[in-house]
Design an enzyme around this catalytic site. Structure first.
Site, short mmCIF file in Angstrom:
data_model
loop_
_atom_site.label_atom_id
_atom_site.label_comp_id
_atom_site.label_asym_id
_atom_site.label_seq_id
_atom_site.Cartn_x
_atom_site.Cartn_y
_atom_site.Cartn_z
N HIS A 182 54.96 38.89 -18.66
CA HIS A 182 56.13 38.06 -18.33
C HIS A 182 56.99 38.66 -17.23
O HIS A 182 57.33 37.99 -16.26
CB HIS A 182 56.97 37.84 -19.60
CG HIS A 182 58.34 37.29 -19.33
ND1 HIS A 182 58.56 35.94 -19.10
CD2 HIS A 182 59.55 37.89 -19.24
CE1 HIS A 182 59.85 35.76 -18.88
NE2 HIS A 182 60.48 36.92 -18.95
N HIS A 235 59.66 38.85 -12.20
CA HIS A 235 58.73 38.19 -13.12
C HIS A 235 57.54 37.63 -12.33
O HIS A 235 57.66 36.59 -11.69
CB HIS A 235 59.43 37.04 -13.84
CG HIS A 235 60.70 37.45 -14.52
ND1 HIS A 235 61.88 37.70 -13.83
CD2 HIS A 235 60.99 37.63 -15.84
CE1 HIS A 235 62.82 38.03 -14.70
NE2 HIS A 235 62.32 38.00 -15.91
N HIS A 285 88.79 19.54 -33.74
CA HIS A 285 88.92 18.67 -32.57
C HIS A 285 90.04 19.09 -31.63
O HIS A 285 90.33 18.39 -30.67
CB HIS A 285 89.14 17.22 -33.01
CG HIS A 285 87.88 16.58 -33.52
ND1 HIS A 285 87.12 17.14 -34.52
CD2 HIS A 285 87.24 15.44 -33.14
CE1 HIS A 285 86.07 16.35 -34.76
NE2 HIS A 285 86.11 15.33 -33.93
N GLU A 299 76.72 16.04 -24.52
CA GLU A 299 77.65 16.64 -23.55
C GLU A 299 76.97 17.61 -22.60
O GLU A 299 77.28 17.68 -21.41
CB GLU A 299 78.80 17.36 -24.28
CG GLU A 299 79.70 16.46 -25.11
CD GLU A 299 79.14 16.16 -26.49
OE1 GLU A 299 78.09 16.75 -26.86
OE2 GLU A 299 79.73 15.34 -27.21
C1 LIG Z 1 69.19 30.25 -21.79
C2 LIG Z 1 68.34 31.45 -21.59
N1 LIG Z 1 68.08 32.24 -22.64
C3 LIG Z 1 67.36 33.35 -22.48
C4 LIG Z 1 66.86 33.70 -21.26
C5 LIG Z 1 66.10 35.00 -21.07
N2 LIG Z 1 64.67 34.63 -20.82
C6 LIG Z 1 64.16 34.64 -19.59
S1 LIG Z 1 62.59 34.04 -19.58
C7 LIG Z 1 62.60 33.83 -21.24
C8 LIG Z 1 61.45 33.20 -21.97
C9 LIG Z 1 60.16 33.40 -21.35
O1 LIG Z 1 59.22 32.48 -21.83
P1 LIG Z 1 58.83 31.23 -20.96
O2 LIG Z 1 60.00 30.40 -20.73
O3 LIG Z 1 57.67 30.59 -21.64
O4 LIG Z 1 58.39 31.84 -19.58
P2 LIG Z 1 57.06 32.68 -19.29
O5 LIG Z 1 57.19 33.99 -19.98
O6 LIG Z 1 55.94 31.88 -19.81
O7 LIG Z 1 57.06 32.83 -17.82
C10 LIG Z 1 63.80 34.23 -21.79
C11 LIG Z 1 64.10 34.19 -23.24
C12 LIG Z 1 67.17 32.84 -20.18
N3 LIG Z 1 66.76 33.10 -18.95
N4 LIG Z 1 67.88 31.71 -20.38
#
Ligand SMILES: Cc1ncc(C[n+]2csc(CCOP(=O)(O)OP(=O)(O)O)c2C)c(N)n1
Ligand SMILES: [Mg+2]
Length: 641
Positions: free
Chosen positions: A257, A28, A454, A392
């Site tokens: 991304h 990324h 629970h 939690e």
């Molecule tokens: C809990 C979780 N859900 C899904 C993902 C998969 N994932 C990686 S980055 C991302 C979202 C990207 O958007 P952002 O956080 O704004 O990062 P950017 O693209 O701006 O770098 C997702 C859904 C993850 N890493 N963690």
């Protein structure tokens, strides 16, 4: 204040990130391209660190919560002089490299924690900041550092970020600063499709100091960090950035991304950034850009060392409390294991000045309060008891942060059923080799009246499935003390104590401090003439003991094994395991899923359905967790031989 050298360093970070992703054919680069300016300003102008001693205790902590932008962190570590050579950047995402796909503290010097599951980094940062605040209260002037997290849209969308933000605001963790890479883009496109509240208002409501700035403007970033450091509240800096900055075709879009840009777009991006089209370009000036920060950090470190030598902080960090195991109580009465745990906590609390923690609003049920100490709060930062509130997930993350910080050891508590709410952070604790302690009580359908919502059923089995995770389910008071000993001495493994709501009879040896339960499993009652072995954990070991007596009346000899920790037992020598499990057929009983029990037992008694709402004893009986069930199973097994 910022010169060409600074801009060059920022672009070199961008170039390295692009090249590493290109070479790995995955990763990324979008985040590093947009967030490099703010990360650089933080690292070069503010962050207190010494690359020659990444674990220096009073360093500022930097957490890349948006772990997918790992190349940003690796580039910073490399240029700032950490032991992360260029060669490792070229090995990005390759087997056994120090540059795994997402940051992992276990493999890379300077990486504070594993990130990647969005929301975890920011939530863990709250624990780091709690630890700092607590230790600073005990050792004023000697513990004095900030906790920074760089987070993304995804981080702040996740529920855990709100739990953690709410807690941090309540506790007024003034030295916690989150830099939000507010680029308006996630994987599926614009945040307009799913994320439209005012993040700034949300955090203001949490009691945070919030600033909104142009994240591509170095002076604005610098001024915002200065203001954040001065403000007594935790700070959120919403920094407007451009994902994929520099890329003519991809900047500002979700296409930036992840994934390599491809040779053409890579060249065009480098050209736009004024970088030569040369892979892994890193001129001396880019390293020099960090020289001042490094010199500042080293001087600070040397000074700090002089001030700390021979003080209580020195002994907290370097000396073990002498013979604290002798403080472990012998608990030989019939008692709920949660109650025994409470006794242990009181007995050892004084020997562990760094042991801090609490419950997610179930203190009276979990019995985790350190009675001789005040609560930790905004105004009482020296308190050892943390009121996590009904959070939690953030609690488990904060507990890890507290533990990873060093000098402190975190514990958190709730009902075992709600381990589900904490699970992502439990998993991370194991992955990070973080020896957090989790006290989860009401560990079976014995909870009773509250009913199936629970009553944990599959939890013991599913938690045991986490690698490097020590689920310990003691059968009585003395096994509970042994469990606490294991938890407190662990250095690489989290421990979850699964404790009973209901009273359990004393069954195990009184050899506290050297208890056989520390081996995970042991023969509780040997019988040379045994034709069957009865294995139980926790509240079901008593059924094995009682069944043995009934069977004896029928002339069937049985031995009894207590197996509080599969994790520990599986580490024992094969000969020991064989000697415990014995050569005769085995029956197991546990008030939970039988799914994994065939690895130890021929006949497995357990619960493979949801529980029931009724008094605990009635539910146990109705679901077949009884002495009679063990007797019958053993009899059947013996007769079929
Ligand atoms: C809990 C979780 N859900 C899904 C993902 C998969 N994932 C990686 S980055 C991302 C979202 C990207 O958007 P952002 O956080 O704004 O990062 P950017 O693209 O701006 O770098 C997702 C859904 C993850 N890493 N963690
Ligand atoms: Mg984004």
């Amino acid at each position: 204040m910022f010169s060409d050298k600074d801009f060059l360093a920022i672009n070199v970070i961008r170039g390295l990130s692009l090249d590493a992703v290109e070479k790995a054919k995955s990763g990324h680069a979008g985040l590093p391209l947009g967030a490099a300016p703010m990360a650089y300003v933080l690292w070069s102008r503010h962050l207190k660190f010494d690359p020659t001693d990444p674990k220096w205790f009073d360093r500022d902590r930097f957490i890349l919560s948006a772990g997918h932008g790992s190349m940003l962190l690796y580039s910073l570590l490399h240029l700032a002089g950490y032991d992360l050579p260029m060669d490792q950047l070229k090995q990005f995402r390759q087997l056994h490299s120090a540059t795994p796909g997402h940051p992992e503290n276990v493999y890379t010097p300077g990486v504070e924690m594993a990130t990647g599951p969005l929301g975890q980094g920011v939530a863990h940062s709250v624990g780091f900041a709690i630890a700092e605040k607590y230790l600073a209260a005990q050792h004023p002037g000697q513990v004095d550092h900030y906790t920074y997290a760089l987070c993304s849209d995804g981080d702040l969308m996740e529920g855990i970020a709100s739990e953690a933000g709410s807690l941090a605001g309540h506790l007024q963790l003034g030295k916690l600063i989150w830099l939000y890479d507010d680029n308006g883009i996630t994987i599926d496109g614009s945040t307009a499709i799913s994320f439209t509240e005012s993040v700034s208002d949300r955090f203001t409501a949490f009691g945070w100091h919030v600033q909104t700035i142009d994240g591509m403007d170095l002076d604005a970033v610098d001024a915002a960090i200065v203001a954040a450091k001065e403000d007594p509240r935790p700070s959120l800096i919403c920094a407007k950035t451009v994902i994929g900055f520099g890329s003519p075709k991809l900047a500002g879009t979700n296409k930036a991304h992840s994934n390599p840009f491809g040779a053409e777009e890579l060249a065009a991006t480098k050209a736009a950034l004024g970088l030569p089209n040369e892979p892994f370009y890193a001129p001396a000036a880019a390293y020099e850009a960090f020289a001042e920060a490094v010199a500042r950090g080293k001087a600070n470190h040397a000074n700090w060392k002089l001030g700390v030598a021979g003080t209580p902080l020195d002994s907290l960090l370097n000396a073990e409390a002498p013979n604290w195991e002798t403080l472990l109580p012998v608990i030989s009465d019939k008692v709920a294991t949660r109650k025994a745990s409470e006794t242990v906590i009181q007995a050892v609390a004084g020997a562990f000045p760094g042991l801090i923690g609490g419950s997610a609003d179930l203190t009276e049920s979990n019995l985790t309060h350190q009675k001789a100490y005040p609560d930790f709060s905004a105004t009482e930062p020296g308190g050892k008891n943390i009121n996590f509130g009904v959070r939690e997930h953030a609690m488990a993350a904060a507990v890890n942060g507290i533990t990873l910080h060093g000098g402190t050891r975190g514990y958190g508590a709730s009902f075992l059923i709600f381990s589900d709410y904490a699970r992502p952070a439990l998993r991370l604790s194991a992955l990070m080799h973080c020896p957090s302690i989790f006290v989860f009580t009401h560990d079976s359908v014995g909870v009773g009246e509250d009913g199936p919502t629970h009553e944990p059923v599959e939890h013991l089995t599913s938690l045991r499935a986490i690698p490097n995770f020590n689920l310990f389910r003691p059968c009585d008071g003395n096994e509970t003390a042994a469990g606490w000993k294991v938890a407190l001495t662990a250095t690489e493994t989290p421990t979850l104590l699964a404790l009973s709501r209901q009273a359990l009879p004393p069954l195990s040896p009184t050899t506290v401090g050297n208890h056989p339960a520390e081996r995970g499993g042991y023969v509780l009652i040997e019988d040379e003439a045994a034709v069957v072995t009865l294995i139980g954990t926790g509240s079901e070991v008593q059924h094995c003991v009682a069944a043995r007596e009934t069977l004896a009346q029928e002339g069937i000899h049985a031995r009894v094994v207590s197996l509080p920790s599969w994790y520990l037992f599986d580490q024992q020598h094969e000969d020991y395991q064989d000697s415990v499990l014995g050569e005769v057929p085995t029956v197991s009983i546990e008030a939970g899923s039988t799914l994994a029990w065939p690895r130890y037992a021929d006949v497995c008694i357990g619960i493979d359905r949801f529980g029931l709402s009724a008094p605990g004893d009635t539910v146990m009986k109705e679901l077949g967790i009884t002495v009679e069930a063990v007797v019958e199973a053993a009899r059947g097994l013996v007769n079929s031989q």
